[in-house]
Design a protein around this motif. Structure first.
Motif, PDB file in Angstrom:
ATOM      1  N   GLU A  76      -1.009 -54.384 -52.483  1.00  0.00           N
ATOM      2  CA  GLU A  76      -0.213 -54.115 -53.910  1.00  0.00           C
ATOM      3  C   GLU A  76       1.280 -53.980 -53.903  1.00  0.00           C
ATOM      4  N   ARG A  77       1.786 -53.791 -52.906  1.00  0.00           N
ATOM      5  CA  ARG A  77       3.285 -53.862 -52.531  1.00  0.00           C
ATOM      6  C   ARG A  77       3.768 -54.982 -52.608  1.00  0.00           C
ATOM      7  N   ALA A  78       3.054 -55.973 -51.672  1.00  0.00           N
ATOM      8  CA  ALA A  78       3.496 -57.356 -51.588  1.00  0.00           C
ATOM      9  C   ALA A  78       3.173 -58.200 -52.780  1.00  0.00           C
ATOM     10  N   LEU A  79       1.968 -57.725 -53.506  1.00  0.00           N
ATOM     11  CA  LEU A  79       1.998 -58.589 -54.955  1.00  0.00           C
ATOM     12  C   LEU A  79       2.934 -58.120 -55.863  1.00  0.00           C
ATOM     13  N   GLU A  80       3.602 -56.711 -55.796  1.00  0.00           N
ATOM     14  CA  GLU A  80       4.746 -56.661 -56.777  1.00  0.00           C
ATOM     15  C   GLU A  80       5.651 -57.762 -56.532  1.00  0.00           C
ATOM     16  N   ILE A  81       5.914 -58.192 -55.185  1.00  0.00           N
ATOM     17  CA  ILE A  81       7.078 -58.879 -54.974  1.00  0.00           C
ATOM     18  C   ILE A  81       6.689 -60.659 -55.482  1.00  0.00           C
ATOM     19  N   GLY A  82       5.374 -60.802 -54.988  1.00  0.00           N
ATOM     20  CA  GLY A  82       4.869 -62.309 -55.165  1.00  0.00           C
ATOM     21  C   GLY A  82       3.427 -62.262 -55.555  1.00  0.00           C
ATOM     22  N   SER A  83       3.351 -61.894 -57.129  1.00  0.00           N
ATOM     23  CA  SER A  83       2.094 -61.702 -57.804  1.00  0.00           C
ATOM     24  C   SER A  83       1.139 -62.764 -57.609  1.00  0.00           C
ATOM     25  N   TYR A  84       1.566 -64.127 -57.273  1.00  0.00           N
ATOM     26  CA  TYR A  84       0.449 -65.134 -57.288  1.00  0.00           C
ATOM     27  C   TYR A  84       0.380 -65.550 -55.765  1.00  0.00           C
ATOM     28  N   ASP A  85       0.374 -64.711 -54.883  1.00  0.00           N
ATOM     29  CA  ASP A  85      -0.029 -65.187 -53.612  1.00  0.00           C
ATOM     30  C   ASP A  85      -1.469 -64.948 -53.281  1.00  0.00           C
ATOM     31  N   ILE A  86      -1.954 -66.333 -52.965  1.00  0.00           N
ATOM     32  CA  ILE A  86      -3.476 -66.050 -52.979  1.00  0.00           C
ATOM     33  C   ILE A  86      -4.017 -65.418 -51.641  1.00  0.00           C
ATOM     34  N   GLU A  87      -3.202 -65.683 -50.658  1.00  0.00           N
ATOM     35  CA  GLU A  87      -3.821 -65.071 -49.510  1.00  0.00           C
ATOM     36  C   GLU A  87      -3.743 -63.372 -49.636  1.00  0.00           C
ATOM     37  N   VAL A  88      -2.679 -63.005 -50.131  1.00  0.00           N
ATOM     38  CA  VAL A  88      -2.590 -61.460 -50.308  1.00  0.00           C
ATOM     39  C   VAL A  88      -3.952 -61.316 -51.155  1.00  0.00           C
ATOM     40  N   LEU A  89      -4.118 -61.873 -52.488  1.00  0.00           N
ATOM     41  CA  LEU A  89      -4.994 -61.291 -53.190  1.00  0.00           C
ATOM     42  C   LEU A  89      -6.591 -61.532 -52.762  1.00  0.00           C
ATOM     43  N   LEU A  90      -6.704 -62.475 -51.975  1.00  0.00           N
ATOM     44  CA  LEU A  90      -7.866 -62.792 -51.226  1.00  0.00           C
ATOM     45  C   LEU A  90      -8.406 -61.760 -50.351  1.00  0.00           C
ATOM     46  N   LEU A  91      -7.260 -61.207 -49.505  1.00  0.00           N
ATOM     47  CA  LEU A  91      -7.432 -60.009 -48.537  1.00  0.00           C
ATOM     48  C   LEU A  91      -7.735 -58.803 -49.427  1.00  0.00           C
ATOM     49  N   LYS A  92      -6.957 -58.703 -50.545  1.00  0.00           N
ATOM     50  CA  LYS A  92      -7.195 -57.473 -51.260  1.00  0.00           C
ATOM     51  C   LYS A  92      -8.596 -57.471 -52.090  1.00  0.00           C
ATOM     52  N   ALA A  93      -9.138 -58.664 -52.381  1.00  0.00           N
ATOM     53  CA  ALA A  93     -10.371 -58.709 -52.887  1.00  0.00           C
ATOM     54  C   ALA A  93     -11.448 -58.449 -51.914  1.00  0.00           C
ATOM     55  N   TYR A  94     -11.262 -58.911 -50.646  1.00  0.00           N
ATOM     56  CA  TYR A  94     -12.093 -58.596 -49.459  1.00  0.00           C
ATOM     57  C   TYR A  94     -12.309 -56.953 -49.207  1.00  0.00           C
ATOM     58  N   SER A  95     -11.020 -56.443 -49.088  1.00  0.00           N
ATOM     59  CA  SER A  95     -10.880 -55.074 -48.908  1.00  0.00           C
ATOM     60  C   SER A  95     -11.479 -54.173 -50.056  1.00  0.00           C
ATOM     61  N   GLN A 107     -11.665 -58.652 -59.891  1.00  0.00           N
ATOM     62  CA  GLN A 107     -10.704 -59.038 -60.856  1.00  0.00           C
ATOM     63  C   GLN A 107      -9.504 -59.890 -59.748  1.00  0.00           C
ATOM     64  N   CYS A 108      -9.572 -59.536 -58.474  1.00  0.00           N
ATOM     65  CA  CYS A 108      -8.641 -60.369 -57.801  1.00  0.00           C
ATOM     66  C   CYS A 108      -9.081 -61.754 -57.746  1.00  0.00           C
ATOM     67  N   CYS A 109     -10.316 -62.073 -57.808  1.00  0.00           N
ATOM     68  CA  CYS A 109     -10.818 -63.304 -57.688  1.00  0.00           C
ATOM     69  C   CYS A 109     -10.467 -64.226 -58.769  1.00  0.00           C
TER      70      CYS A 109
END
Length: 131
Positions: A76-95, A107-109
């Motif tokens: 979430e902190r990383a997404l505050e900086i780069g909200s469209y980072d697919i790798e971060v969003l994907l790992l967040k979705a898996y988590s 929602q992440c997907c």
């Protein structure tokens, strides 16, 4: 006029040091020395609290250690900086999926699909979540 260019171009005096430190941390991760990587990365994060790649890397370590809630906080902190980072969003979705939080995972997907509608990992994850 050429000499003025340097005056108007902000330079990060720590950039080289930041790159070296991140390489060092990623090397520890590659060697599966997660505790050392977390210790070094967390200490370094105090100096550079808005370092996107470092936040992603630390979140990834927590994900690998199955500490999904902690991983999500870093993602979430990383997404505050780069909200469209697919790798971060994907790992967040898996988590979220691992925690049984399917709605949040979806929602992440959906956000990833806004960026990249044909992302195969997201399509597969959504199929899993919808069964």
């Amino acid at each position: 006029m050429i000499f003025l260019v340097g005056l108007f171009t902000p330079k990060d005096p720590q950039k080289k040091k930041n790159i070296e430190k991140l390489k060092e941390i990623k090397k520890l991760v590659k060697e599966k020395k997660y505790d050392a990587a977390l210790k070094s990365g967390t200490e370094y994060l105090h100096k550079v609290p808005h370092h996107h790649d470092l936040l992603f890397t630390l979140g990834g370590i927590y994900y690998l250690q199955k500490k999904y809630k902690t991983a999500i906080t870093y993602f979430e902190r990383a997404l505050e900086i780069g909200s469209y980072d697919i790798e971060v969003l994907l790992l967040k979705a898996y988590s979220h999926q691992k925690l049984g939080e399917n709605k949040r995972s979806i929602q992440c997907c959906e956000k990833i699909q806004e960026i990249n509608p044909k992302n195969k990992a997201v399509i597969a994850l959504l199929e899993e979540l919808n069964h």
